[in-house]
Design a protein around this motif. Structure first.
Motif, short mmCIF file in Angstrom:
data_model
loop_
_atom_site.label_atom_id
_atom_site.label_comp_id
_atom_site.label_asym_id
_atom_site.label_seq_id
_atom_site.Cartn_x
_atom_site.Cartn_y
_atom_site.Cartn_z
N SER A 177 0.81 -1.21 0.00
CA SER A 177 0.00 0.00 0.00
C SER A 177 0.85 1.26 0.00
O SER A 177 0.35 2.35 -0.29
CB SER A 177 -0.93 0.01 1.22
N GLU A 223 -6.54 8.53 -4.88
CA GLU A 223 -6.37 7.93 -3.56
C GLU A 223 -7.71 7.50 -2.96
O GLU A 223 -7.80 6.46 -2.29
CB GLU A 223 -5.67 8.91 -2.63
N GLN A 224 -8.76 8.28 -3.20
CA GLN A 224 -10.07 7.94 -2.66
C GLN A 224 -10.55 6.59 -3.20
O GLN A 224 -10.96 5.71 -2.44
CB GLN A 224 -11.09 9.03 -2.99
N SER A 227 -8.20 3.67 -2.09
CA SER A 227 -8.41 3.29 -0.69
C SER A 227 -9.66 2.43 -0.54
O SER A 227 -9.68 1.47 0.23
CB SER A 227 -8.54 4.55 0.18
N GLN A 232 -8.19 0.08 2.90
CA GLN A 232 -7.33 0.82 3.81
C GLN A 232 -6.88 2.11 3.13
O GLN A 232 -7.00 2.25 1.91
CB GLN A 232 -6.10 0.00 4.21
N ALA A 233 -6.39 3.03 3.93
CA ALA A 233 -5.97 4.32 3.38
C ALA A 233 -4.75 4.14 2.49
O ALA A 233 -3.77 3.50 2.88
CB ALA A 233 -5.67 5.30 4.50
N ILE A 234 -4.82 4.71 1.30
CA ILE A 234 -3.71 4.65 0.34
C ILE A 234 -3.21 6.07 0.08
O ILE A 234 -3.99 6.97 -0.23
CB ILE A 234 -4.16 4.02 -1.00
N GLN A 235 -1.91 6.25 0.22
CA GLN A 235 -1.25 7.48 -0.21
C GLN A 235 -0.29 7.12 -1.33
O GLN A 235 0.43 6.11 -1.24
CB GLN A 235 -0.48 8.13 0.93
#
Length: 354
Positions: A177, A223-224, A227, A232-235
């Motif tokens: 990720s 990213e939205q 994710s 899970q949150a992706i940067q």
């Protein structure tokens, strides 16, 4: 089945022009209303003599009541911030809307205001509820939701190419990720039809230049969706480049495989499985890499993968036409689904070459 009537608002911009070209002779959709503020009151032939429309219609002021009397579906091809001024009134009148701008791509109005701060200052908004209701218009991933949607937010061109290549691997948990890098290149038409100094021929020709290197607006949009697919949150790092061509977009995505034993052919098979029911997507053989010219003026996306066994990196490449699959073609693909038609109705999938 009778054709569905479509209103195109912002008809003389690049997005509107492409939409009208695709709807011309469409088997199940017909243009019934042309809307524009600055062009209101003019005959279409005065504005666009190279794309004749039946009856040479008059461009009208985009009044919601007039649109509702003439159309079943609406395509909004307007600058960011302006579509949101019309959407609530259109929905109240029972119309179904595809918005080609960024106004409803985010799940919350606060996030849109943060990313599009300059537009938010100029055009106040209070339609947070609609942001949560809008369907993200990537048909290969949200077809069922689009079929029943009242409001569809068509993705940007960079997110379209990037997400088509990235989502299958994130969804299956095959890549890390962290450390995802997207290097993307596009033609000058991505900047729209309004005059801009950096898009002048003398400025853009014979040159390649990065822009929006940190904090480009499409980064958070990618990213939205990434994710959501990953759970899970992706940067990630996203850098666009302007190329000396009119149309086309190539995204090259670099990410690290979780399983170092995976080979390029394994990754190709995964992509083919993910898009086996997606007629606008073609996965190329390993070692064949996509060119923007291969998708020029089509609604097709070409995907290819390679694995660098030395570094454990997966490299995903995606080519689209930024004005068709990256904008108007995607909008028509969504209209098709909303109207109960085949997703590819009226959409070109084969290029004229060269």
């Amino acid at each position: 089945m009778a054709s569905k009537r479509v209103a195109v608002i912002g008809a003389s911009g690049y997005g509107g022009l492409q939409t009208l070209r695709l709807l011309d002779q469409h088997p199940g959709l017909e243009v019934s209303f042309l809307g524009g503020e600055r062009s209101s009151g003019k005959r279409w032939s005065e504005l666009v003599p190279f794309l004749p429309l039946p009856g040479d219609p008059l461009v009208q002021s985009p009044d919601p009541a007039a649109i509702a009397a003439a159309a079943d579906l609406v395509v909004l091809s307007l600058p960011n911030g302006l579509a949101a001024q019309m959407v609530p009134a259109l929905l109240e009148r029972g119309l179904r809307v595809v918005d080609l701008s960024a106004d409803y791509r985010y799940r919350s109005l606060e996030q849109w205001k943060e990313v599009y701060a300059s537009e938010a200052r100029e055009v106040p908004r209070s339609d947070d509820q609609l942001c949560g209701q809008a369907v993200y218009g990537l048909p290969e991933w949200h077809a069922e939701a689009i079929r029943g949607a009242k409001l569809v937010a068509a993705p940007g061109c960079f997110p379209t190419a990037s997400l088509l290549g990235l989502l299958p691997f994130l969804q299956q948990g095959l890549i890390e990720s962290q450390g995802i890098v997207i290097d993307a290149k596009t033609g000058a038409s991505g900047g729209g039809r309004a005059a801009k100094e950096h898009l002048l021929l003398a400025e853009a020709s014979e040159a390649v230049a990065p822009y929006g290197v940190v904090g480009h607006r499409h980064t958070s949009e990618i990213e939205q969706a990434a994710s959501q697919a990953a759970g899970q949150a992706i940067q990630l790092q996203f850098t666009p480049h302007l190329m000396p061509m009119v149309r086309g977009l190539l995204a090259t995505i670099y990410c690290r495989l979780r399983d170092p034993g995976l080979r390029a052919e394994d990754c190709r098979v995964l992509l083919e499985a993910a898009y086996r029911h997606a007629p606008c997507i073609e996965v190329l053989p390993v070692g064949t890499y996509p060119s923007t010219k291969w998708v020029r003026q089509t609604n097709r996306a070409l995907l290819s993968v390679q694995v660098d066994e030395r570094t454990g990196q997966l490299i995903v490449m995606a080519a689209i036409d930024n004005l068709v699959k990256g904008q108007a073609g995607q909008g028509v693909q969504c209209l098709n689904l909303m109207a109960g038609l085949e997703a590819t109705s009226g959409l070109p999938l084969l290029p004229f070459y060269p």
